[in-house]
Design a protein around this motif. Structure first.
Motif, PDB file in Angstrom:
ATOM      1  N   GLY A  54     -11.842  12.602  19.543  1.00 40.36           N
ATOM      2  CA  GLY A  54     -10.991  13.767  19.708  1.00 40.36           C
ATOM      3  C   GLY A  54      -9.652  13.438  19.068  1.00 40.36           C
ATOM      4  O   GLY A  54      -9.069  12.401  19.365  1.00 40.36           O
ATOM      5  N   VAL A  55      -9.171  14.294  18.185  1.00 36.95           N
ATOM      6  CA  VAL A  55      -7.950  14.009  17.431  1.00 36.95           C
ATOM      7  C   VAL A  55      -6.862  15.012  17.803  1.00 36.95           C
ATOM      8  O   VAL A  55      -7.119  16.218  17.892  1.00 36.95           O
ATOM      9  N   VAL A  56      -5.656  14.484  18.038  1.00 41.29           N
ATOM     10  CA  VAL A  56      -4.473  15.330  18.204  1.00 41.29           C
ATOM     11  C   VAL A  56      -3.621  15.137  16.956  1.00 41.29           C
ATOM     12  O   VAL A  56      -3.118  14.041  16.707  1.00 41.29           O
ATOM     13  N   LEU A  57      -3.477  16.186  16.163  1.00 40.77           N
ATOM     14  CA  LEU A  57      -2.706  16.124  14.931  1.00 40.77           C
ATOM     15  C   LEU A  57      -1.379  16.840  15.147  1.00 40.77           C
ATOM     16  O   LEU A  57      -1.337  18.059  15.309  1.00 40.77           O
ATOM     17  N   ILE A  58      -0.291  16.066  15.165  1.00 38.53           N
ATOM     18  CA  ILE A  58       1.045  16.634  15.304  1.00 38.53           C
ATOM     19  C   ILE A  58       1.579  16.904  13.906  1.00 38.53           C
ATOM     20  O   ILE A  58       1.597  16.014  13.048  1.00 38.53           O
ATOM     21  N   THR A  59       2.012  18.127  13.644  1.00 42.82           N
ATOM     22  CA  THR A  59       2.472  18.454  12.297  1.00 42.82           C
ATOM     23  C   THR A  59       3.385  19.667  12.332  1.00 42.82           C
ATOM     24  O   THR A  59       3.400  20.429  13.310  1.00 42.82           O
ATOM     25  N   HIS A  60       4.163  19.833  11.273  1.00 38.59           N
ATOM     26  CA  HIS A  60       4.935  21.063  11.102  1.00 38.59           C
ATOM     27  C   HIS A  60       4.399  21.862   9.919  1.00 38.59           C
ATOM     28  O   HIS A  60       4.990  22.866   9.530  1.00 38.59           O
ATOM     29  N   ASN A  61       3.261  21.418   9.368  1.00 35.60           N
ATOM     30  CA  ASN A  61       2.691  22.048   8.177  1.00 35.60           C
ATOM     31  C   ASN A  61       1.430  22.832   8.549  1.00 35.60           C
ATOM     32  O   ASN A  61       0.370  22.238   8.763  1.00 35.60           O
ATOM     33  N   PRO A  62       1.505  24.161   8.620  1.00 34.90           N
ATOM     34  CA  PRO A  62       0.329  24.945   9.018  1.00 34.90           C
ATOM     35  C   PRO A  62      -0.820  24.857   8.023  1.00 34.90           C
ATOM     36  O   PRO A  62      -1.982  24.974   8.404  1.00 34.90           O
ATOM     37  N   HIS A  63      -0.517  24.633   6.741  1.00 33.83           N
ATOM     38  CA  HIS A  63      -1.577  24.521   5.733  1.00 33.83           C
ATOM     39  C   HIS A  63      -2.418  23.264   5.975  1.00 33.83           C
ATOM     40  O   HIS A  63      -3.651  23.305   5.917  1.00 33.83           O
ATOM     41  N   HIS A  64      -1.759  22.135   6.263  1.00 31.23           N
ATOM     42  CA  HIS A  64      -2.489  20.912   6.582  1.00 31.23           C
ATOM     43  C   HIS A  64      -3.286  21.088   7.870  1.00 31.23           C
ATOM     44  O   HIS A  64      -4.432  20.646   7.967  1.00 31.23           O
ATOM     45  N   ALA A  65      -2.673  21.714   8.873  1.00 34.20           N
ATOM     46  CA  ALA A  65      -3.351  21.906  10.158  1.00 34.20           C
ATOM     47  C   ALA A  65      -4.611  22.756   9.986  1.00 34.20           C
ATOM     48  O   ALA A  65      -5.670  22.430  10.527  1.00 34.20           O
TER      49      ALA A  65
ATOM     50  N   LEU B  86       0.842  -1.201   0.000  1.00 37.82           N
ATOM     51  CA  LEU B  86       0.000   0.000   0.000  1.00 37.82           C
ATOM     52  C   LEU B  86       0.873   1.246   0.000  1.00 37.82           C
ATOM     53  O   LEU B  86       2.033   1.223   0.413  1.00 37.82           O
ATOM     54  N   SER B  87       0.311   2.341  -0.433  1.00 37.05           N
ATOM     55  CA  SER B  87       1.017   3.616  -0.368  1.00 37.05           C
ATOM     56  C   SER B  87       1.085   4.078   1.086  1.00 37.05           C
ATOM     57  O   SER B  87       0.361   3.570   1.960  1.00 37.05           O
ATOM     58  N   GLY B  88       1.945   5.048   1.337  1.00 39.34           N
ATOM     59  CA  GLY B  88       2.066   5.573   2.701  1.00 39.34           C
ATOM     60  C   GLY B  88       0.757   6.133   3.217  1.00 39.34           C
ATOM     61  O   GLY B  88       0.389   5.938   4.378  1.00 39.34           O
ATOM     62  N   GLY B  89       0.018   6.812   2.349  1.00 37.34           N
ATOM     63  CA  GLY B  89      -1.271   7.368   2.758  1.00 37.34           C
ATOM     64  C   GLY B  89      -2.279   6.287   3.081  1.00 37.34           C
ATOM     65  O   GLY B  89      -3.035   6.399   4.054  1.00 37.34           O
ATOM     66  N   GLU B  90      -2.299   5.220   2.278  1.00 34.11           N
ATOM     67  CA  GLU B  90      -3.229   4.118   2.535  1.00 34.11           C
ATOM     68  C   GLU B  90      -2.913   3.417   3.854  1.00 34.11           C
ATOM     69  O   GLU B  90      -3.816   3.036   4.603  1.00 34.11           O
TER      70      GLU B  90
ATOM     71  N   ALA C 161       3.892  13.790   6.828  1.00 33.07           N
ATOM     72  CA  ALA C 161       5.262  14.310   6.689  1.00 33.07           C
ATOM     73  C   ALA C 161       5.986  13.780   5.460  1.00 33.07           C
ATOM     74  O   ALA C 161       6.694  14.513   4.778  1.00 33.07           O
ATOM     75  N   ALA C 162       5.825  12.493   5.159  1.00 31.35           N
ATOM     76  CA  ALA C 162       6.578  11.878   4.059  1.00 31.35           C
ATOM     77  C   ALA C 162       5.716  11.670   2.814  1.00 31.35           C
ATOM     78  O   ALA C 162       6.080  10.877   1.944  1.00 31.35           O
ATOM     79  N   LEU C 163       4.581  12.372   2.730  1.00 30.17           N
ATOM     80  CA  LEU C 163       3.638  12.139   1.637  1.00 30.17           C
ATOM     81  C   LEU C 163       3.578  13.326   0.687  1.00 30.17           C
ATOM     82  O   LEU C 163       3.844  14.467   1.071  1.00 30.17           O
ATOM     83  N   GLY C 164       3.209  13.029  -0.559  1.00 32.37           N
ATOM     84  CA  GLY C 164       2.980  14.083  -1.533  1.00 32.37           C
ATOM     85  C   GLY C 164       1.640  14.762  -1.308  1.00 32.37           C
ATOM     86  O   GLY C 164       0.887  14.415  -0.392  1.00 32.37           O
TER      87      GLY C 164
END
Length: 269
Positions: free
Chosen positions: A209-220, A158-162, A186-189
């Motif tokens: 309730g979801v905790v999303l850890i990210t360094h991408n403000p656009h995704h957040a 499967l792909s990383g996203g899948e 982080a590692a996805l297109g």
């Protein structure tokens, strides 16, 4: 005569998980200091920060790997000090790490139930209920909107996203109330990131309730309801969605006033 209690009364707005002024030290090293976070049912709380900001330490406290040294950690209003990831799971907190704990050569259904395999038969005739695992995996993935070609295929194909989406569906199926996602995009297109964010939103809409850890403000900002910014182990900002725009969130993430100072310095040179 009623007995008084120190327990916080649970209401509809009681956070599923709450960190209040939490700190963590490793000897003389300050990993986290004075960090606060609320995670509510049906909401996504985003934690943003660069490498070394303290995101990993925060995950480990929520996931039961490490105990905090100061402040309060509450689960549904009750003070908690988790002793292990199993204890966190028992309290409804599931963590999906960036590297994903999967066995690449095993089929999707086997990974879906890894460590929690249902059985049938008794005594020496007891064996894994493979048919149940196959059908349940297929049904649960479809319920989340994930239509895999074949649940018998190795998960490594499967792909990383899948793979991220399978991990999210697994957490929902096993009764998680809080889902902690460690840099899932982080590692996805762009396209695969969009797929993962769609299923993150599906988990939110399922009442988690979801905790999303990210360094991408656009995704957040695409999915987030609350935003906590970390910098060198401390909070540099905490906002709800109606308190900050994407441009301001991106600017804060990029360094804010420090970025302005750098711009002026470069212009002088």
């Amino acid at each position: 005569m009623t007995e008084e209690t120190d327990a916080t009364p649970v209401t509809e707005r009681t956070p599923l998980v709450e960190l209040d002024d939490v700190s963590k030290y490793y000897g003389n090293i300050r990993a986290l200091e004075g960090v606060s976070l609320e995670v509510h049912a049906g909401e996504i709380s985003c934690v943003l920060g660069d490498n070394g900001a303290g995101k990993s330490t925060l995950i480990k406290i929520i996931a039961g790997l490490h105990r905090h040294d100061a402040g309060a950690f509450r689960i549904e209003g009750e003070d908690a000090k988790l002793g292990s990831p199993r204890e966190a799971l028992d309290r409804g907190i599931a963590t999906v790490y960036q590297d994903l704990a999967v066995v690449p050569l095993m089929p999707v259904w086997r990974n879906f139930f890894l460590g929690s395999e249902p059985t049938k038969g008794v005594g020496p005739f007891k064996r894994m209920d493979v048919d149940l695992m196959r059908e349940t995996t297929r049904a649960e993935l479809l319920r989340m909107g994930i239509d895999l070609r074949d649940v018998d295929q190795p998960i490594g194909t499967l792909s990383g996203g899948e793979r991220q989406c399978v991990a999210i569906a697994r957490a929902v199926y096993f009764g998680a109330k809080v889902l902690v996602l460690d840099e899932p995009t982080a590692a996805l297109g762009v396209k695969q990131s969009g797929v993962v964010l769609k299923y993150v939103a599906a988990a939110r809409d399922a009442g988690l309730g979801v905790v999303l850890i990210t360094h991408n403000p656009h995704h957040a900002y695409l999915v987030g309801n609350r935003f906590v910014l970390l910098k060198r182990g401390t909070m540099s900002g905490s906002y709800t969605r109606d308190e900050i725009s994407l441009d301001d969130l991106t600017r804060e993430m990029a360094g804010g006033s420090e970025l302005d100072d750098l711009r002026h310095e470069l212009e002088r040179r």
